[in-house]
Design a protein around this motif. Structure first.
Motif, mmCIF file in Angstrom:
data_model
loop_
_atom_site.group_PDB
_atom_site.id
_atom_site.type_symbol
_atom_site.label_atom_id
_atom_site.label_comp_id
_atom_site.label_asym_id
_atom_site.label_seq_id
_atom_site.Cartn_x
_atom_site.Cartn_y
_atom_site.Cartn_z
ATOM 1 N N GLU A 17 10.977 1.545 -1.888
ATOM 2 C CA GLU A 17 9.675 2.188 -1.844
ATOM 3 C C GLU A 17 9.693 3.351 -2.826
ATOM 4 N N PRO A 54 5.567 -1.558 -1.670
ATOM 5 C CA PRO A 54 5.292 -0.992 -0.341
ATOM 6 C C PRO A 54 6.470 -1.301 0.589
ATOM 7 N N THR A 140 2.159 6.045 4.371
ATOM 8 C CA THR A 140 3.291 5.807 3.495
ATOM 9 C C THR A 140 4.099 7.099 3.389
#
Length: 226
Positions: A17, A54, A140
């Protein structure tokens, strides 16, 4: 040292990520784990192809790729049989964190009285809140601290070292406050179950060598300044 500087021998594939604390695509500040792993693979003579995805997709992709590696991955019971666990990097304390002046949350019971608790999606932290039926806002890693700063969330449930670094990057002058430690999560370098380049013992020995050199501690101090 950045990930791209490793000596090219055997090819491996990183699924990561893009977030500022551990695994950033920014070569000027690549993140603690990117720098640690770059030193390890330099020693082990491996060369990575790097994909920033992601987080949930990164976990899916590494399970399908015999050359795939992912980090940092929390080792939990639900993940145990899904990955090959190469090397534990460190343990991190996890708690509810808020801005000074707001209520301090010291337990999961207290958390049930709050709305707007942010947590990084696809993590053991999210899994724990979901299991306990505590309402939360999935975010996130890149969104987590700005959401706390703007008041989009009232508190976050995450690791203390990460929060110290992530909050510092915002440079807003506000101070954080930390609740009681409610989880301790071991962070690992992990791989596909089909991964066969080097045994876990070789990864552990490379990490021990890095720690003995003093570089590991310097990187930890640089990023987390405990």
């Amino acid at each position: 040292m950045t990930v791209s500087s490793a000596i090219a021998h055997d090819k491996i594939v990183f699924y990561l990520e893009d977030e500022p604390i551990y695994t950033s695509s920014n070569n000027q500040s690549p993140g603690f784990l990117n720098e640690v792993v770059a030193a390890l693979i330099d020693d082990l003579k491996l060369a990575p192809e790097v994909h920033y995805l992601p987080w949930i997709r990164a976990q899916y992709m590494v399970q399908k790729d015999p050359l795939g590696i992912i980090f940092p991955l929390g080792r939990t019971k639900t993940r145990e049989e899904q990955y090959q666990w190469l090397c534990k990097v460190f343990d991190i304390p996890i708690m509810f964190i808020s801005i000074q002046g707001r209520p301090v949350i010291n337990s999961f019971k207290e958390a049930r009285d709050f709305r707007g608790i942010g947590v990084i999606q696809g993590t053991p932290q999210e899994e724990r809140l979901s299991k306990l039926n505590i309402p939360y806002v999935p975010l996130t890693g890149e969104e987590l601290y700005s959401a706390l700063e703007t008041g989009y969330v009232t508190a976050i449930f995450t690791a203390q070292p990460e929060a110290v670094y992530g909050w510092k990057q915002l440079g807003n002058g506000k101070k954080l406050q930390f609740g009681e430690v409610l989880m301790t999560l071991p962070l690992w370098i992990s791989a596909s179950r089909q991964f066969e380049l080097l045994a876990p013992k070789q990864w552990e020995e490379a990490l021990d060598k890095l720690k003995a050199s003093g570089k590991y501690e310097k990187l930890y101090q640089h990023y987390f300044n405990p």
